[in-house]
Design a protein around this motif. Structure first.
Motif, mmCIF file in Angstrom:
data_model
loop_
_atom_site.group_PDB
_atom_site.id
_atom_site.type_symbol
_atom_site.label_atom_id
_atom_site.label_comp_id
_atom_site.label_asym_id
_atom_site.label_seq_id
_atom_site.Cartn_x
_atom_site.Cartn_y
_atom_site.Cartn_z
ATOM 1 N N SER A 19 -6.593 1.006 -6.645
ATOM 2 C CA SER A 19 -6.438 0.061 -5.539
ATOM 3 C C SER A 19 -7.551 -0.973 -5.508
ATOM 4 C CB SER A 19 -6.412 0.822 -4.206
ATOM 5 O OG SER A 19 -6.476 -0.053 -3.095
ATOM 6 N N ARG A 60 0.804 -1.224 0.000
ATOM 7 C CA ARG A 60 0.000 0.000 0.000
ATOM 8 C C ARG A 60 0.843 1.282 0.000
ATOM 9 N NH1 ARG A 60 -4.449 -1.812 4.649
ATOM 10 N NH2 ARG A 60 -4.450 -4.026 4.090
ATOM 11 N N ASN A 113 -2.723 5.462 2.186
ATOM 12 C CA ASN A 113 -4.045 5.501 2.826
ATOM 13 C C ASN A 113 -5.060 4.630 2.108
ATOM 14 O OD1 ASN A 113 -3.144 7.323 4.792
ATOM 15 N ND2 ASN A 113 -3.586 9.072 3.466
ATOM 16 N N HIS A 114 -4.629 3.905 1.074
ATOM 17 C CA HIS A 114 -5.513 2.899 0.499
ATOM 18 C C HIS A 114 -5.694 1.771 1.512
ATOM 19 C CE1 HIS A 114 -6.233 4.320 -3.556
ATOM 20 N NE2 HIS A 114 -4.949 4.545 -3.750
ATOM 21 N N ARG A 115 -6.852 1.153 1.516
ATOM 22 C CA ARG A 115 -7.156 0.112 2.489
ATOM 23 C C ARG A 115 -6.846 -1.293 1.977
ATOM 24 N NH1 ARG A 115 -11.527 3.207 2.053
ATOM 25 N NH2 ARG A 115 -12.752 1.503 1.146
ATOM 26 N N ASN A 116 -6.293 -1.377 0.769
ATOM 27 C CA ASN A 116 -5.931 -2.674 0.200
ATOM 28 C C ASN A 116 -4.799 -2.451 -0.799
ATOM 29 O OD1 ASN A 116 -6.034 -5.431 -0.652
ATOM 30 N ND2 ASN A 116 -8.229 -5.480 -0.221
ATOM 31 N N ASP A 171 -9.105 -1.508 -2.964
ATOM 32 C CA ASP A 171 -10.127 -1.020 -2.024
ATOM 33 C C ASP A 171 -11.272 -0.331 -2.758
ATOM 34 O OD1 ASP A 171 -9.178 1.479 -2.762
ATOM 35 O OD2 ASP A 171 -8.365 1.993 -0.797
#
Length: 400
Positions: free
Chosen positions: A236, A196, A215-218, A238
């Motif tokens: 991403s 990430r 700050n991407h969640r995946n 996410d």
């Protein structure tokens, strides 16, 4: 016919079924039913297509596939001009034309990076790397190539003429590097990863000058620069895309600007138009999305692929979008008249601020300039700017 595989991270099965495509030889003329956008289907690969890129002044498309082959397509006829097979023994993960040349580079899970003359089909050099190669990119000055290897998380920078490795960055990320890209000025290499993070390696300083927690969640799956190198977009798993202002102070602590709207599945790919006013993205939801960059909002969704969209690109004149898919096809979407679609017109009317209207000094027509271009002095519309001849125009192969 390819199977209809679902988004690997989805917990609910999509209700809407895709219509079966009619077999019409190498290419079929169809319509995107929801938007009435004309689309042609390029069929030539026997497995998932991993890359589809415009080249040779948008007259050709270069694609590669899990079937271990690459194909050069004629955009006008949608016919394959040349098939490159027998070069790799495993999946070709990415391919790219080296600018201002007739040479392309392909990288594969067989650990080989190969340069080929697209006119003659001759292999120019082969270079074995440390691991399974996941991505490659060429510098705009045609001198350098970069590739990423897994599981060592290595980035290698090589001489484009000989394939000789000039620089090797070990453990550049903590997990798989999904994409590596030269900036338009050939001074930095951007990499994104399953960890990430976004990293920028400076070729002159010989060090990582920026390391951003996205700050991407995946997993971050793709990245692309605007032509001036001021902005970077990341895609991403996410389900989101983010825009990063690389020239603004403090942007790392504030985070990137999230594009509004979004896909229903993991976003796999992204690409800017030449004027940076338009972004195209592809996703595991089988859709291609178009984004208006002044407002950072999604304006149009193109549906028709029966499986994941793995790669997207947009022609320099913004008339065509190419998309590659796990369904084994490349789709060529004609978006020239998309501004006349009611859905797009409605979204345009509610965009808000961020666009300046200038008059082209060449043709006299008005043209929009987004906030992404405020640092540049633009006096011509994108059509007139594209008329300026480049220093070198390589000749693409003729029809066989």
């Amino acid at each position: 016919m390819a199977t209809k595989t679902l988004n690997p991270l989805s917990v609910e099965e999509e209700q809407e079924e895709q219509e079966e495509e009619e077999e019409q030889g190498a290419a079929g003329a169809e319509w995107s039913l929801e938007t009435k956008i004309p689309v042609k289907v390029l069929r030539g690969h026997s497995d998932a297509v991993t890359t589809a890129r415009f080249c040779f002044n948008d007259s050709r498309i270069l694609s590669c596939s899990f079937d271990c082959s690459a194909i050069l397509w004629d955009v006008e006829s949608c016919r394959p001009l040349r098939v490159f097979d027998g070069v790799h023994s495993k999946t070709i993960s990415e391919c790219a034309l080296i600018p201002n040349t007739n040479r392309m580079v392909t990288v594969s899970w067989d650990r080989m990076m190969v340069s080929t003359d697209v006119e003659t089909g001759q292999t120019l050099w082969r270079c074995r790397q440390d691991g399974l190669l996941t991505s490659c990119s060429s510098s705009s000055d045609s001198r350098l190539l970069v590739c990423a290897a897994d599981p060592q998380n290595v980035v290698s920078i090589s001489d484009a003429a000989s394939g000789q490795t000039l620089l090797r960055l070990s453990d550049h990320h903590s997990t798989t590097i999904t994409r590596c890209r030269f900036d338009p000025q050939s001074q930095r290499v951007a990499t994104v990863s399953g960890d990430r993070r976004i990293k920028l390696w400076d070729l002159l300083a010989q060090k990582t000058t920026l390391s951003i927690s996205s700050n991407h969640r995946n997993n971050v799956s793709d990245c692309c620069f605007t032509n001036n190198g001021h902005f970077l977009c990341t895609a991403s798993w996410d389900l989101s895309l983010k825009l990063w202002d690389l020239h603004a102070g403090g942007f790392r602590s504030r985070g990137g600007a999230t594009l509004q709207g979004g896909h229903d599945g993991c976003v796999s790919s992204c690409s800017f138009s030449a004027d940076a006013d338009l972004l195209v993205s592809g996703s595991y939801d089988r859709a291609v999305a178009l984004w208006d960059m002044p407002s950072l909002c999604q304006t149009l969704i193109l549906k028709g692929h029966s499986d994941w969209v793995t790669d997207v690109s947009i022609s320099s004149d913004r008339k065509l979008v190419a998309s590659a898919s796990k369904d084994g096809t490349v789709r060529l979407w004609n978006i020239e008249n998309m501004e006349e679609i009611p859905e797009v017109m409605k979204k345009r009317s509610t965009e808000g601020t961020g666009v300046h209207i200038l008059q082209c000094e060449e043709c006299g027509k008005p043209f929009p300039v987004s906030r992404l271009q405020t640092s540049e002095l633009l006096t011509q519309c994108v059509v007139c700017r594209l008329k300026s001849p480049s220093r070198y125009r390589p000749q693409p192969p003729s029809l066989m």
